[in-house]
Design a protein around this motif. Structure first.
Motif, PDB file in Angstrom:
ATOM      1  N   UNK B  64       0.845  -1.197   0.000  1.00 41.89           N
ATOM      2  CA  UNK B  64       0.000   0.000   0.000  1.00 41.89           C
ATOM      3  C   UNK B  64       0.881   1.248   0.000  1.00 41.89           C
ATOM      4  N   UNK B  65       0.342   2.339  -0.497  1.00 44.70           N
ATOM      5  CA  UNK B  65       1.096   3.600  -0.613  1.00 44.70           C
ATOM      6  C   UNK B  65       1.677   4.027   0.731  1.00 44.70           C
ATOM      7  N   UNK B  66       0.982   3.702   1.823  1.00 50.27           N
ATOM      8  CA  UNK B  66       1.449   4.110   3.158  1.00 50.27           C
ATOM      9  C   UNK B  66       2.730   3.394   3.562  1.00 50.27           C
ATOM     10  N   UNK B 155       8.668  -0.063  -8.249  1.00 47.55           N
ATOM     11  CA  UNK B 155       8.801  -0.395  -6.827  1.00 47.55           C
ATOM     12  C   UNK B 155      10.122  -1.123  -6.553  1.00 47.55           C
ATOM     13  N   UNK B 156      10.928  -0.513  -5.723  1.00 47.00           N
ATOM     14  CA  UNK B 156      12.188  -1.118  -5.294  1.00 47.00           C
ATOM     15  C   UNK B 156      12.146  -1.377  -3.791  1.00 47.00           C
ATOM     16  N   UNK B 173      12.923  -0.766   3.248  1.00 53.98           N
ATOM     17  CA  UNK B 173      12.211   0.405   2.735  1.00 53.98           C
ATOM     18  C   UNK B 173      11.579   0.043   1.394  1.00 53.98           C
ATOM     19  N   UNK B 174      10.368   0.518   1.163  1.00 50.73           N
ATOM     20  CA  UNK B 174       9.759   0.420  -0.162  1.00 50.73           C
ATOM     21  C   UNK B 174       9.902   1.781  -0.823  1.00 50.73           C
ATOM     22  N   UNK B 175      10.593   1.794  -1.951  1.00 55.09           N
ATOM     23  CA  UNK B 175      10.825   3.063  -2.629  1.00 55.09           C
ATOM     24  C   UNK B 175      10.122   3.042  -3.982  1.00 55.09           C
ATOM     25  N   UNK B 176       9.446   4.113  -4.278  1.00 52.29           N
ATOM     26  CA  UNK B 176       8.801   4.239  -5.575  1.00 52.29           C
ATOM     27  C   UNK B 176       9.583   5.229  -6.424  1.00 52.29           C
ATOM     28  N   UNK B 177      10.139   4.755  -7.524  1.00 52.77           N
ATOM     29  CA  UNK B 177      10.942   5.658  -8.359  1.00 52.77           C
ATOM     30  C   UNK B 177      10.172   6.029  -9.618  1.00 52.77           C
TER      31      UNK B 177
END
Lengths: 412, 177
Positions: B64-66, B155-156, B173-177
């Protein structure tokens, strides 16, 4: 009540028109897709990354000298081969044949030069980590220029002394040095030189590479029809008619079902990495290991970022954090830019495929790799899909820009 | 991560084969042949599973975005809370340097730790294209990590394994690039 119905009907109609209008204003792309489209446009490229290992990288005098050296056939054993022999300006700086030909036949497809300065590693296996180090490889390859660094240093002293000394300082007297040396078959002659002579000669050789690199940094891609489409879309201008419906369908496949953007992403349509895509080797060539060998070679390279010949040997992040020895590097090759791809058949690291259609069919079929593991999986695309993908790839053709001036695409 | 993918691919194929075996009530010879085939498939799946996942997709679902962002984020066993600090927005295809600020559950800075970095794209089954490392401890629980590069958008996962007197634990960490 009829009046209420009329109001409702009008509201529905208005809402429909608004929604349809909104969608058609965006070309049917979602917000995420529009972001991705902008990330693929040439305008997202940003300035050329600096090359601190080459202190003349952005010196226009070096670029001028480099341009002359690039086309100078006297920098070869037989006086017939220059960089421009294979990297032909009227062919997008490549030669249009499966295996490059200099003094002999190489084992690789000639790579295009435009925007190469954006890539941290050069050659199909990435065995060089700067444009200048790359330029030195073919000069001493027996099947390319075939000459020696001693011979090239003499050429500089005889014909380019003024321009060279203005950039790099006084040349040492090379009159006492024999013409041969600096190449495998003449290793004896090279080793017979005094270490200081060898060092001075190698220094001139390195500077030849740095001047050529300064020229190559000025060879870029110009905008294509695809870029015009994305810019019009992003700028809220009229974009219909820039791409055909087949080309747009191909673009959607490219970003979606065909998985192309997994590697061919960003404004140069490459992630600058190395992947095994199961491209069959040429039967007449020895089976090589691609990036597995290239990664080890760049660490050991005489002219890498950490070497004494680099102008910034302490700042070599690409080498410091390099992946080596991993099985995924086995027969992995560089992901080439897809800009102007339609103008430079044949394709792949040894020109294995003659047409774009053959390339697309390979990706669709995803055969097993000859060695290592292919990263591909069968895509199950239809013939129509393949035709549309090819149509889209042809929209990536634009001019090649040299020193800020556009050259028309090769085939036009 | 890789082990899980291999198992899931292998298990799916095993179940499929088992189904076939049950239907046929096989003879001894057929059973032996099937077993050999089953073993071969299992071996192949374990060898190639992660590679097949690379373009096939792993079935990993984007959180989820959160769950995205630079933190603060708690480690798997609640030993640490880490926050990423970046010089600017994370961008694909660029070599980047990050800082990791680490505190314990009481909010005290954790010094004297060593960090190991890993990560990749769960949906594509590949790791990072570089091998980032912690290069400096900056004091006040902050550490520098160099050699970070993401080779595409999306999503990384960026995994920081922290090792200090308190023990080893991993923050993902979930990183959105």
């Amino acid at each position: 009540m009829p009046a209420t119905r009329l109001v409702v009907a009008t509201a529905v109609l208005l809402a429909t028109v608004t929604v349809t209008g909104a969608v058609s204003d965006q070309g049917g792309w979602t917000a995420t897709q529009r972001d991705e489209l902008r990330s693929l446009a040439l305008s997202a490229l940003g300035p050329l990354p600096p090359d601190p290992t080459n202190r003349v990288a952005d010196d226009p005098r070096a670029a001028q000298l480099g341009e002359r050296l690039f086309f100078d056939t006297r920098l070869s054993a037989d006086g017939k081969v220059a960089c421009g022999t294979c990297h032909q300006p009227d062919r997008d700086f490549q030669d249009g044949i499966a295996l490059g030909r200099g003094a002999g036949v190489t084992a690789r497809r000639t790579m295009p030069v435009a925007a190469a300065a954006h890539s941290p590693f050069l050659f199909w296996d990435g065995r060089k980590d700067s444009l200048w180090a790359q330029a030195l490889g073919p000069l001493e390859s027996a099947v390319e220029h075939g000459g020696t660094r001693t011979q090239y240093a003499r050429e500089i002293a005889e014909r380019y002394r003024t321009e060279y000394e203005a950039l790099f300082g006084p040349l040492l007297d090379l009159s006492a040095v024999p013409a041969a040396g600096g190449f495998d078959s003449q290793a004896g002659a090279w080793l017979a030189l005094h270490p200081e002579q060898r060092q001075a000669i190698t220094g001139v050789f390195v500077n030849i590479g740095k001047a050529i690199a300064a020229y190559e940094r000025r060879i870029e891609f110009g905008p294509s029809r695809f870029d015009r489409y994305v810019e019009a879309l992003a700028g809220g201008r009229r974009f219909d008619g820039i791409l055909t419906s087949d080309e747009i369908a191909g673009l959607k496949l490219f970003m979606g079902k065909a998985n192309c953007t997994q590697c061919h992403n960003g404004p140069l349509f490459t992630n600058n990495e190395f992947h095994n895509t199961g491209v069959p080797p040429r039967p007449e060539l020895p089976l090589d290991d691609g990036r597995l060998t290239g990664a080890a070679a760049v660490l050991a390279d005489e002219f890498n970022c950490r070497s004494r010949w680099s102008d910034a040997p302490g700042k070599c992040a690409e080498l410091d954090y390099l992946v080596t020895g991993d099985h995924v590097l086995q027969r992995a090759y560089k992901v080439p830019s897809l800009r102007n791809v339609a103008e430079r058949a044949p394709y792949m690291n040894a020109g294995q495929f003659g047409t774009l259609r053959e390339v697309l069919e390979h990706y669709n079929r995803a055969p097993a790799a000859a060695k290592g593991h292919t990263e591909l999986r069968s895509l199950r695309l239809t013939r129509t899909d393949l035709r549309r993908l090819e149509a889209f790839l042809r929209t990536l053709t634009g001019p090649i820009v040299v020193n800020g001036a556009a050259r028309p695409p090769a085939s036009r | 991560m890789k082990t899980l993918q291999r198992n899931s691919t292998g298990n799916a194929q095993l179940k499929y084969l088992m189904k076939g075996l049950q239907r046929k009530a096989p003879s001894r010879a057929r059973r032996a042949a099937s077993l050999a085939l089953l073993i071969a498939v299992a071996v192949m799946a374990s060898a190639c599973g992660h590679v097949m996942a690379m373009i096939h997709g792993t079935g990993a679902r984007r959180p989820a975005a959160t769950e995205f962002g630079l933190g603060p984020r708690t480690s798997a066993n609640q030993l640490y809370v880490a926050t990423l600090e970046t010089a600017g927005p994370l961008r694909p295809r660029r070599m980047q340097t990050l800082r990791v600020a680490i505190v314990d559950e009481a909010g005290r800075a954790v010094d004297g730790a060593t960090l190991a970095i890993d990560g990749g794209m769960p949906q594509h089954g590949h790791r990072m294209p570089t091998r980032p490392r912690m290069t400096r401890a900056l004091g006040a629980g902050t550490y520098e990590v160099e050699g970070v590069r993401f080779n595409m958008g999306g999503w990384w996962e960026f995994k920081v394994t922290i090792n200090s007197e308190r023990g080893a634990d991993t923050v993902t960490f979930n990183l959105g690039l």
